[in-house]
Design an enzyme around this catalytic site. Sequence first.
Site, PDB file in Angstrom:
ATOM      1  N   HIS A 172       0.831  -1.235   0.000  1.00  0.00           N
ATOM      2  CA  HIS A 172       0.000   0.000   0.000  1.00  0.00           C
ATOM      3  C   HIS A 172       0.857   1.274   0.000  1.00  0.00           C
ATOM      4  O   HIS A 172       0.404   2.318   0.454  1.00  0.00           O
ATOM      5  CB  HIS A 172      -0.948   0.047   1.205  1.00  0.00           C
ATOM      6  N   SER A 225      14.988  22.424 -14.849  1.00  0.00           N
ATOM      7  CA  SER A 225      13.822  23.259 -15.120  1.00  0.00           C
ATOM      8  C   SER A 225      14.309  24.593 -15.642  1.00  0.00           C
ATOM      9  O   SER A 225      15.361  25.094 -15.241  1.00  0.00           O
ATOM     10  CB  SER A 225      13.035  23.456 -13.821  1.00  0.00           C
ATOM     11  N   LYS A 280      16.082  22.247  -9.741  1.00  0.00           N
ATOM     12  CA  LYS A 280      15.377  21.038 -10.176  1.00  0.00           C
ATOM     13  C   LYS A 280      16.263  20.028 -10.883  1.00  0.00           C
ATOM     14  O   LYS A 280      17.190  20.368 -11.621  1.00  0.00           O
ATOM     15  CB  LYS A 280      14.242  21.430 -11.124  1.00  0.00           C
ATOM     16  N   GLU A 339       9.828   9.196 -16.359  1.00  0.00           N
ATOM     17  CA  GLU A 339       8.427   9.591 -16.591  1.00  0.00           C
ATOM     18  C   GLU A 339       7.978   9.217 -18.003  1.00  0.00           C
ATOM     19  O   GLU A 339       6.849   8.770 -18.211  1.00  0.00           O
ATOM     20  CB  GLU A 339       8.271  11.104 -16.387  1.00  0.00           C
TER      21      GLU A 339
END
Length: 463
Positions: free
Chosen positions: A161, A282, A288, A295
């Site tokens: 979970h 970024s 970043k 992704e």
Amino acid sequence: MSKDSPNAMWGGRFAEGPDAIMEAINASIGFDQRLAGHDIRGSRAHAAMLAAQGIISDSDAQAIREGLLTVLSEIESGEFDFSTALEDIHMNVEARLKEIVGEPAGRLHTARSRNDQVATDFRMWVRDQLDALDGALAGLSRALLAQAEAGADWVMPGFTHLQVAQPVTWGHHLLAYVEMFARDRSRFSDARARMNECPLGAAALAGTSFPIDREMTSEALGFDRPCANSIDAVSDRDFAMEFLSAASICAVHLSRLAEELVIWSTAQFRFVEMSDRFSTGSSIMPQKRNPDAAELVRAKSGRVLGATVSLFTVMKGLPLTYSKDMQEDKEQVFDAADSLMLAIAAMEGIVRDMCANVAELEAAAAAGFSTATDLADWLVRERGMPFREAHRVTGSLVALAESKRCGLPALSMEDMASVYTDMDEGVFDVLEPKRSVASRTSLGGTAPVRVREEIARWKEVLG
Ligand code: ARG
């Protein structure tokens, strides 16, 4: 070819050429030119067989076979002029062959149809993809194995979970993916074995009256045997659907791994750091480091699944045998194959380059009362308590630790005794994550000894 004149390949009964929209919806040359190499290989085998069977002359076959090599080299060098009016790769190749060798080109299509031709080309193309994917997955598996070996005994939290469950080893966690990718490879190899039957010679749908030798073409093209039923041979796209099904499962595995790496590389987890080579920055936030590659691997799985649904939907209502709907099989399979190959390659790079933060993994392994099960097991083993009772006692100890805002190892003996009188110092040993993982020596368990055995086994398998 003029747009207003009927098609040179099939226009005998037509007075007019196709409407521009008809041409646009009908043409597949924009994408099926990827089949050129396979198409030419199939045609060369077909011509050789026609000559061997005395259906065309040896000199015609030779002219055709040599001319096809010229066409291939023109396509490979980029000088070939693909024509939409000629619809597809099959007719583009044949028309150019005619320009090069003249009359013999018109004999190539004897005892053959584009229906068995495209089915043969496409099977060969998918078969090549299966072989390439197998190699790519082996590479990814070796990258995972190298990581697993480096951290066979690093402890980290195992989750259910996405809540801390029990400590596991880094090596064990990564080997879970090695298992998945091995199953993917085995699915690809099953699919390959099943699809490796040659449709060529089924002709349009009913076979042919010419004395063809289907064994000869099948063997020349690397198939195990000719398809047994000509109707099935031209209407079957199981091989493409099976490829996409297996590809979808593999893509889901990649996506789950990608998702874990995205989570693990956050400032909240800090389990791994991805290399500069597989991260991006970024344009506004200077701090970043985004895991874009992971992704995109995660997102590519959506394309593969989409292609699968798309082809299944195209196929499900089609009567036997060939319907033009089936031309829509190729782009889906091409896109899925390209997406999957790229995703595997990216994942291999990510995994090879990534750096685990061992201290962070260890700290996280101790958090979240991860060794509560070990405590309950201790009560069962050392005090003969029924497991259900031990579960309840341990639950009370967790509640106590929670109220004191500390972990189980920080509870004092008095705290422990307030819940259960018969404790002793020995209990603290089992609360150590390292001890916890070392104790899980059951077959398939997370103990470093087991993990090392598995690493040795996989090294043997993967070479
Ligand atoms: N371009 C077609 C396809 O990809 C080739 C087969 C055409 N067959 C036909 N009967 N029109 O499916």
